[in-house]
Design a protein around this motif. Structure first.
Motif, PDB file in Angstrom:
ATOM      1  N   VAL A   1       0.814  -1.215   0.000  1.00  0.00           N
ATOM      2  CA  VAL A   1       0.000   0.000   0.000  1.00  0.00           C
ATOM      3  C   VAL A   1       0.847   1.263   0.000  1.00  0.00           C
ATOM      4  CG1 VAL A   1      -1.777   1.280   1.256  1.00  0.00           C
ATOM      5  CG2 VAL A   1      -1.878  -1.218   1.163  1.00  0.00           C
ATOM      6  N   VAL A   2       1.899   1.305   0.825  1.00  0.00           N
ATOM      7  CA  VAL A   2       2.722   2.521   0.923  1.00  0.00           C
ATOM      8  C   VAL A   2       3.519   2.734  -0.353  1.00  0.00           C
ATOM      9  CG1 VAL A   2       4.589   3.660   2.169  1.00  0.00           C
ATOM     10  CG2 VAL A   2       2.831   2.411   3.437  1.00  0.00           C
ATOM     11  N   ASN A   3       4.191   1.688  -0.843  1.00  0.00           N
ATOM     12  CA  ASN A   3       4.972   1.842  -2.068  1.00  0.00           C
ATOM     13  C   ASN A   3       4.097   2.167  -3.270  1.00  0.00           C
ATOM     14  OD1 ASN A   3       8.140   1.002  -2.327  1.00  0.00           O
ATOM     15  ND2 ASN A   3       7.233   0.204  -0.436  1.00  0.00           N
ATOM     16  N   LEU A   4       2.896   1.609  -3.311  1.00  0.00           N
ATOM     17  CA  LEU A   4       1.986   1.938  -4.410  1.00  0.00           C
ATOM     18  C   LEU A   4       1.587   3.405  -4.337  1.00  0.00           C
ATOM     19  CD1 LEU A   4       0.337   0.982  -6.842  1.00  0.00           C
ATOM     20  CD2 LEU A   4      -1.507   0.385  -5.259  1.00  0.00           C
ATOM     21  N   GLY A   5       1.295   3.904  -3.143  1.00  0.00           N
ATOM     22  CA  GLY A   5       0.943   5.310  -2.994  1.00  0.00           C
ATOM     23  C   GLY A   5       2.085   6.241  -3.332  1.00  0.00           C
ATOM     24  N   LEU A   6       3.310   5.812  -3.072  1.00  0.00           N
ATOM     25  CA  LEU A   6       4.465   6.656  -3.351  1.00  0.00           C
ATOM     26  C   LEU A   6       4.781   6.731  -4.834  1.00  0.00           C
ATOM     27  CD1 LEU A   6       6.859   8.332  -2.352  1.00  0.00           C
ATOM     28  CD2 LEU A   6       8.103   6.188  -1.963  1.00  0.00           C
ATOM     29  N   PHE A   7       4.761   5.593  -5.526  1.00  0.00           N
ATOM     30  CA  PHE A   7       5.211   5.567  -6.912  1.00  0.00           C
ATOM     31  C   PHE A   7       4.089   5.417  -7.935  1.00  0.00           C
ATOM     32  CE2 PHE A   7       9.058   3.876  -4.666  1.00  0.00           C
ATOM     33  CZ  PHE A   7       9.881   4.964  -4.942  1.00  0.00           C
TER      34      PHE A   7
ATOM     35  N   VAL B   1      -5.122  15.455  16.910  1.00  0.00           N
ATOM     36  CA  VAL B   1      -5.998  14.754  15.967  1.00  0.00           C
ATOM     37  C   VAL B   1      -5.172  13.863  15.045  1.00  0.00           C
ATOM     38  CG1 VAL B   1      -7.485  15.080  13.950  1.00  0.00           C
ATOM     39  CG2 VAL B   1      -7.872  16.428  16.023  1.00  0.00           C
ATOM     40  N   TYR B   2      -4.073  14.412  14.509  1.00  0.00           N
ATOM     41  CA  TYR B   2      -3.216  13.638  13.617  1.00  0.00           C
ATOM     42  C   TYR B   2      -2.406  12.599  14.396  1.00  0.00           C
ATOM     43  CZ  TYR B   2      -4.273  17.575  10.519  1.00  0.00           C
ATOM     44  OH  TYR B   2      -4.924  18.531   9.769  1.00  0.00           O
ATOM     45  N   GLY B   3      -2.002  12.957  15.623  1.00  0.00           N
ATOM     46  CA  GLY B   3      -1.167  12.063  16.408  1.00  0.00           C
ATOM     47  C   GLY B   3      -1.866  10.820  16.889  1.00  0.00           C
ATOM     48  N   LYS B   4      -3.192  10.841  16.957  1.00  0.00           N
ATOM     49  CA  LYS B   4      -3.939   9.669  17.399  1.00  0.00           C
ATOM     50  C   LYS B   4      -4.090   8.618  16.300  1.00  0.00           C
ATOM     51  CE  LYS B   4      -6.802  11.879  20.970  1.00  0.00           C
ATOM     52  NZ  LYS B   4      -8.185  12.267  21.355  1.00  0.00           N
ATOM     53  N   VAL B   5      -3.940   9.037  15.040  1.00  0.00           N
ATOM     54  CA  VAL B   5      -4.136   8.103  13.919  1.00  0.00           C
ATOM     55  C   VAL B   5      -2.960   8.220  12.929  1.00  0.00           C
ATOM     56  CG1 VAL B   5      -6.641   7.985  14.100  1.00  0.00           C
ATOM     57  CG2 VAL B   5      -5.615   9.844  12.801  1.00  0.00           C
ATOM     58  N   PRO B   6      -1.726   8.032  13.398  1.00  0.00           N
ATOM     59  CA  PRO B   6      -0.568   8.324  12.550  1.00  0.00           C
ATOM     60  C   PRO B   6      -0.473   7.458  11.299  1.00  0.00           C
ATOM     61  CG  PRO B   6       0.110   7.184  14.559  1.00  0.00           C
ATOM     62  CD  PRO B   6      -1.329   7.577  14.740  1.00  0.00           C
ATOM     63  N   LEU B   7      -0.756   6.167  11.410  1.00  0.00           N
ATOM     64  CA  LEU B   7      -0.616   5.299  10.247  1.00  0.00           C
ATOM     65  C   LEU B   7      -1.705   5.581   9.212  1.00  0.00           C
ATOM     66  CD1 LEU B   7       0.954   3.060   8.888  1.00  0.00           C
ATOM     67  CD2 LEU B   7      -0.426   1.386  10.131  1.00  0.00           C
ATOM     68  N   PHE B   8      -2.919   5.812   9.665  1.00  0.00           N
ATOM     69  CA  PHE B   8      -4.020   6.188   8.768  1.00  0.00           C
ATOM     70  C   PHE B   8      -3.660   7.447   7.989  1.00  0.00           C
ATOM     71  CE2 PHE B   8      -7.871   8.775   8.173  1.00  0.00           C
ATOM     72  CZ  PHE B   8      -8.665   7.912   7.414  1.00  0.00           C
ATOM     73  N   TYR B   9      -3.167   8.457   8.694  1.00  0.00           N
ATOM     74  CA  TYR B   9      -2.761   9.715   8.069  1.00  0.00           C
ATOM     75  C   TYR B   9      -1.595   9.474   7.116  1.00  0.00           C
ATOM     76  CZ  TYR B   9      -0.462  14.334   7.882  1.00  0.00           C
ATOM     77  OH  TYR B   9       0.154  15.499   7.483  1.00  0.00           O
ATOM     78  N   PHE B  10      -0.614   8.680   7.550  1.00  0.00           N
ATOM     79  CA  PHE B  10       0.583   8.420   6.749  1.00  0.00           C
ATOM     80  C   PHE B  10       0.214   7.835   5.393  1.00  0.00           C
ATOM     81  CE2 PHE B  10       4.135   5.821   5.336  1.00  0.00           C
ATOM     82  CZ  PHE B  10       5.239   6.638   5.562  1.00  0.00           C
ATOM     83  N   ILE B  11      -0.622   6.817   5.398  1.00  0.00           N
ATOM     84  CA  ILE B  11      -1.001   6.171   4.140  1.00  0.00           C
ATOM     85  C   ILE B  11      -1.827   7.106   3.275  1.00  0.00           C
ATOM     86  CG2 ILE B  11      -2.397   4.312   3.143  1.00  0.00           C
ATOM     87  CD1 ILE B  11      -1.561   2.582   5.552  1.00  0.00           C
ATOM     88  N   LEU B  12      -2.798   7.770   3.866  1.00  0.00           N
ATOM     89  CA  LEU B  12      -3.723   8.604   3.102  1.00  0.00           C
ATOM     90  C   LEU B  12      -3.015   9.787   2.449  1.00  0.00           C
ATOM     91  CD1 LEU B  12      -6.730   8.496   2.488  1.00  0.00           C
ATOM     92  CD2 LEU B  12      -7.126  10.022   4.432  1.00  0.00           C
TER      93      LEU B  12
END
Length: 387
Positions: free
Chosen positions: A99-105, A298-309
């Motif tokens: 998911v992360v690599n797909l979002g990046l490239f 708000v962002y700190g409670k859901v870091p991975l969700f925010y990171f991917i999105l």
């Protein structure tokens, strides 16, 4: 044990800053051609734009270790905590490579696969799951030893291409790993140096069991001591970073040279200055509650969700900009690690626009993060615990 507000605030702040780096990386007109830390081509504002985002990964990894400690204390069950860390670590590595690599490239063929911060946290969780019976103080000691000495690995005279070099180099240094023809993995976050940061964060979890007042004072002192150590070791210019500083064409650029520290892998000096600033942020956040800290939380409670999105939002914006600048789908290159930007073509936006778009991305993600934070707090589905 309830959530610790200062951790969520600090993590949220660095997540917001992180989006600036990825906005610059994907959208800035010079991001492919020139490194923002190359003193021959950079400007002070471009250098700062990159440097401030150095805070993100070490703080993210350190607090991942701290959160693992607090979770262990809350569960009070080593077997259950070991199982959770092992599964979550494996899950994070899978997410990174998909998911992360797909979002990046935006390359469904995965011609370039990056082993970055999510995967190195996953690796750290797996190793940590095997070490939970060791005291937190001992784990922190091991972490500090790794942080201060992993640079010595590069001095070991391995024969080029030897089996030992092939096995150990990806664990300690930035290493390209050919997978099969046309496909490459780049270990950008060598897991052992980052494991040192996580283990130190795990041991530091004990500090969050102190009273808020004592934490505030202690964090501020630790932060100041770390920054003083950074300044002393850096000015001595003998150890702590593989790239020594040098006098430049002006005092301003000499200062940039001093601050031009190594992230890949994270040097001792890199870790001292970034975690020193982290402790100052934590200390400042203790006992503070206002509109700004609430937004960061708000962002700190859901870091991975925010990171991917945020990757998918920024990358979609890049495609919109490329189409607006007259490029066509056939012009775009997704298999070369340039995020789809046409090879050899001048495209992207100036730095001032990067800042505006960054603020817009953060604002757009605010409501989704509020929603997911509430959903996460309300429901206890197994998959939510891994986000």
């Amino acid at each position: 044990m309830k959530r610790i507000y200062s951790i969520d605030v600090t993590r949220g702040l660095v997540m917001v800053i992180m989006a600036l780096d990825h906005t610059r990386d994907l959208l800035h007109v010079d991001s492919v051609a020139h490194s923002p830390t190359d003193l021959n081509t950079t400007t002070p504002i471009l250098f700062f734009t990159r440097w401030i985002t150095y805070l993100c990964a070490p703080i993210f990894v350190f607090l991942a270790g701290t959160s693992a400690y607090l979770s262990l204390r809350r569960k009070n069950d080593i077997a259950q905590s070991r199982d959770f860390l092992l599964k979550r670590g494996a899950w994070l590595i899978v997410l990174e490579f998909t998911v992360v690599n797909l979002g990046l490239f935006f390359d469904p063929g995965f011609h370039l696969v990056l082993f970055e911060v999510i995967a190195t946290i996953g690796f750290g969780f797996i190793i940590l799951s095997m070490l939970l019976k060791i005291s937190p103080i001992m784990l922190a000691t091991i972490g500090l030893i790794i942080i201060s000495s992993h640079e010595l690995f590069t001095a070991i005279p391995f024969a080029q291409g030897s089996l030992a070099s092939k096995i150990l180099s990806p664990l300690f240094t930035l290493t390209p790993l050919p997978l099969f023809p046309g496909h490459l993995m780049l270990v950008a976050y060598p897991p052992i140096p980052w494991l040192g940061i996580m283990l130190t964060g795990f041991g530091a979890g004990r500090l969050f069991e102190l009273s808020e007042e004592r934490r505030k004072s202690l964090f501020l002192r630790i932060g100041l001591v770390s920054l003083v150590l950074f300044a002393v070791i850096r000015l001595i210019n003998k150890y702590g970073d593989p790239v020594p500083w040098s006098f430049q064409k002006s005092p301003a650029y000499t200062f940039l040279s001093i601050m031009n520290i190594s992230k890949y892998p994270p040097s001792l000096l890199f870790t001292l200055v970034t975690l020193g600033i982290m402790f100052l942020i934590l200390g400042t956040a203790e006992g503070q509650k206002n509109k700004i800290t609430d937004i960061a939380c708000v962002y700190g409670k859901v870091p991975l969700f925010y990171f991917i999105l945020h990757f998918y939002v920024i990358h979609t914006l890049l495609l919109i900009i490329l189409f607006a600048q007259g490029f066509h789908w056939a012009d775009m290159s997704f298999t070369t690690g340039t995020f789809g930007r046409p090879k050899g073509a001048e495209c992207g936006v100036p730095l001032w626009a990067v800042y505006l778009i960054w603020l817009g991305v953060v604002a757009v993600l605010y409501k989704p993060c509020i929603w997911f934070g509430k959903y996460k707090a309300k429901y206890n589905s197994w998959w939510i615990r891994y986000l």
